[in-house]
Scaffold this active site. Structure first.
Site, PDB file in Angstrom:
ATOM      1  N   TYR A 203       6.902 -13.232-131.613  1.00 51.85           N
ATOM      2  CA  TYR A 203       6.554 -14.651-131.822  1.00 51.85           C
ATOM      3  C   TYR A 203       7.707 -15.520-131.369  1.00 51.85           C
ATOM      4  O   TYR A 203       8.848 -15.337-131.812  1.00 51.85           O
ATOM      5  CB  TYR A 203       6.287 -14.838-133.322  1.00 51.85           C
ATOM      6  CG  TYR A 203       5.772 -16.193-133.716  1.00 51.85           C
ATOM      7  CD1 TYR A 203       4.722 -16.790-133.023  1.00 51.85           C
ATOM      8  CD2 TYR A 203       6.324 -16.879-134.792  1.00 51.85           C
ATOM      9  CE1 TYR A 203       4.236 -18.032-133.404  1.00 51.85           C
ATOM     10  CE2 TYR A 203       5.851 -18.112-135.187  1.00 51.85           C
ATOM     11  CZ  TYR A 203       4.795 -18.694-134.487  1.00 51.85           C
ATOM     12  OH  TYR A 203       4.319 -19.921-134.871  1.00 51.85           O
TER      13      TYR A 203
ATOM     14  N   ARG B 211     -19.112 -21.358-170.693  1.00 51.46           N
ATOM     15  CA  ARG B 211     -18.257 -20.455-171.464  1.00 51.46           C
ATOM     16  C   ARG B 211     -17.285 -19.658-170.587  1.00 51.46           C
ATOM     17  O   ARG B 211     -16.344 -19.063-171.076  1.00 51.46           O
ATOM     18  CB  ARG B 211     -19.136 -19.506-172.306  1.00 51.46           C
ATOM     19  CG  ARG B 211     -19.868 -20.206-173.429  1.00 51.46           C
ATOM     20  CD  ARG B 211     -20.984 -19.373-174.038  1.00 51.46           C
ATOM     21  NE  ARG B 211     -22.235 -19.490-173.306  1.00 51.46           N
ATOM     22  CZ  ARG B 211     -23.370 -18.857-173.633  1.00 51.46           C
ATOM     23  NH1 ARG B 211     -23.393 -18.051-174.682  1.00 51.46           N
ATOM     24  NH2 ARG B 211     -24.460 -19.030-172.913  1.00 51.46           N
TER      25      ARG B 211
END
Ligand code: UD1
Ligand code: MG
Length: 463
Positions: free
Chosen positions: A394, A21
């Site tokens: 980075y 359910r």
């Protein structure tokens, strides 16, 4: 939480059902209720009883279910290969129950259940010297639950599942919680006798009740004082309902500890969160996971704090987002700030709007007030970082570190191309691109484009 001691008790937790359910790929009992799975809530209550053992009966997604709890709780795993009903599920645990006097059976889909309520069932079971005791509750809407049928003298006769109930039985408003305490030997004798002649063709645990009575055993229903505790979750609406009830309980507990929570219906506070006195949590804020917020803080509106540690007298303004961050006392964050994992902010730090901090230490009283990205950085104290400063950490393959000393003043729109170091007391001119060591003190600035003046220039006009 109170601790109890039941050394002759074996607990069996039923968690093998698929939970159709719920309409989910995740096993039902792993669904979250304020930062903990339904199953974890249930196991936490059971562990407080200190029983001889806890057996977890799993089936659908069994490995996933067991893996989710095995580290945090002392449970043994039992497999119910086919889900033939709650009675059949308990039968699988016969061997682990062999040395216990009593067996406590709990469904894993009742997350509001408290240890004290289980203890009251066990106490009544012992006091009355009952063979079977179960928790029942009087409810306004019995839909979905097994109804408790009593005879004219008021004694329990049976529990009838909704699908098998007559119209008259459906009107009964005393329901079974599904939580039973049964004398061990009797339990497994009775389970061998139950059948599956019912609407679902399942072996129901409640079928032991009439069988036991036929054999002269004593069956007692212990009526719960708070019917909400037995609410079972079978679908998403019930999951939301228990979450709301638990949230209300959590919020009221913090209010008793001196925390103000504005517009509580819009706020989420997980069960494992800690909050200090005189802190105000404003509308729409979410405090998630193992978050701790100190005394005298102001949070929100609409702040999200996840797995973070916030010291005393901190202000977290609107729409700020913190995850695995540590914020020192008297800091001022946001509005619209983002602190990502391993952001370590010292006392009195100020992080303003549209600033992102990741894996960086920001020293005492330093300020990064506007539109900046600071990542993989160690910054000293009393620094001032101008608007639009970026640590370029980075290079497309690797992350590099930026180290900034104390009292540095970094002009607006500076790019710090890491790895790079900035000395104590250094000043960097606005718009600089820094690629080499910045010496301490003095002014460092990179070459600026020449400024020109075109006197006769005309603004374009709309054609
Ligand atoms: C069950 C009870 C009902 C009670 C209600 C309380 C039965 C037959 N019905 O109904 O009387 O009022 O709980 O919430 O006991 N499970 C297994 N193996 C199975 C079937 C179920 O381990 O073969 C587990 C489920 O994972 C769940 C629990 O048993 O945790 C109860 O099953 P569920 O399907 O939720 O039963 P309900 O219809 O809620
Ligand atoms: Mg259920």
């Amino acid at each position: 939480m109170n601790q109890y001691h039941y050394p002759n008790l074996q607990v069996v937790v039923l968690a093998a059902g698929q939970g159709k359910r719920m309409r989910s790929t995740m096993p039902k009992v792993l669904h979250d209720v304020l930062g903990k799975s339904m199953l974890s809530h249930v196991l936490a209550g059971i562990e407080a009883l200190c029983p001889q053992g806890i057996a977890l009966v799993t089936g659908h997604g069994g490995e996933q279910v067991y893996a989710a709890v095995e580290k945090a709780y002392h449970v043994s795993s039992i497999t119910q290969a086919e889900q033939l009903g709650t009675g059949h599920a308990v039968q699988q645990a016969e061997a682990v129950c062999a040395s216990a006097d009593n067996v406590l059976i709990v469904c894993a889909d009742t997350p509001l259940l408290q240890a004290a309520t289980l203890a009251s069932l066990l106490e009544r079971h012992a006091q009355l010297d009952a063979d079977i005791s179960f928790l029942s509750a009087k409810v306004d809407k019995p839909t979905g639950y097994g109804r408790v049928c009593r005879n004219q003298q008021g004694s329990v006769e049976s529990i009838v599942e909704e699908r098998d109930a007559s119209d008259a039985e459906r009107l009964l408003n005393e329901v079974s919680s599904g939580i039973f305490c049964v004398k061990q030997k009797l339990l497994f004798q009775l389970l061998k006798q139950i059948d599956n002649n019912n609407q679902q063709s399942e072996y129901y645990l409640p079928s032991i009740v009439p069988l036991a009575l036929q054999q002269g055993a004593k069956v007692e229903a212990v009526v719960m004082t708070d019917a909400n505790e037995m609410l079972g979750v079978n679908d998403r609406t019930q999951l939301r309902h228990v979450t709301e009830l638990l949230q209300q309980r959590v919020i009221e507990d913090w209010e008793k500890e001196g925390v103000s929570i504005e517009q509580p219906n819009t706020v989420r506070i997980d069960v494992s969160v800690k909050i200090g006195m005189d802190t105000v949590i404003r509308a729409g804020s979410q405090l998630l996971g193992n978050t701790a917020v100190g005394d005298g803080c102001k949070v929100g509106p609409y702040a999200v704090i996840k797995q973070s540690w916030v010291d005393d007298y901190v202000k977290i303004h609107a729409f700020s987002h913190l995850e695995q961050a540590h914020v020192g006392a008297h800091a001022d964050i946001g509005p619209y700030a983002r602190l990502r994992p391993q952001a370590e902010l010292d006392e009195g730090v100020k992080i303003g709007n549209f600033v992102e901090i990741k894996k960086s230490v920001i020293g005492q009283n330093s300020k990064v007030n506007h539109l900046s990205y600071i990542g993989d950085t160690t910054m000293g104290q009393d620094c001032n970082v101008g608007a639009g400063t970026i640590t370029c950490n980075y290079d497309g393959a690797n992350k590099h570190k930026t180290v900034i000393g104390d009292r540095a003043f970094i002009g607006s729109d500076t790019k710090l191309i890491a790895p790079v170091t900035v000395g104590d007391g250094a000043t960097i001119g606005a718009g600089s691109v820094i690629t080499k060591v910045v010496q301490k003190d003095g002014l460092t600035l990179s070459a600026r484009p020449e400024q020109r003046y075109v006197k006769d220039w005309k603004r374009p006009e709309k054609s």
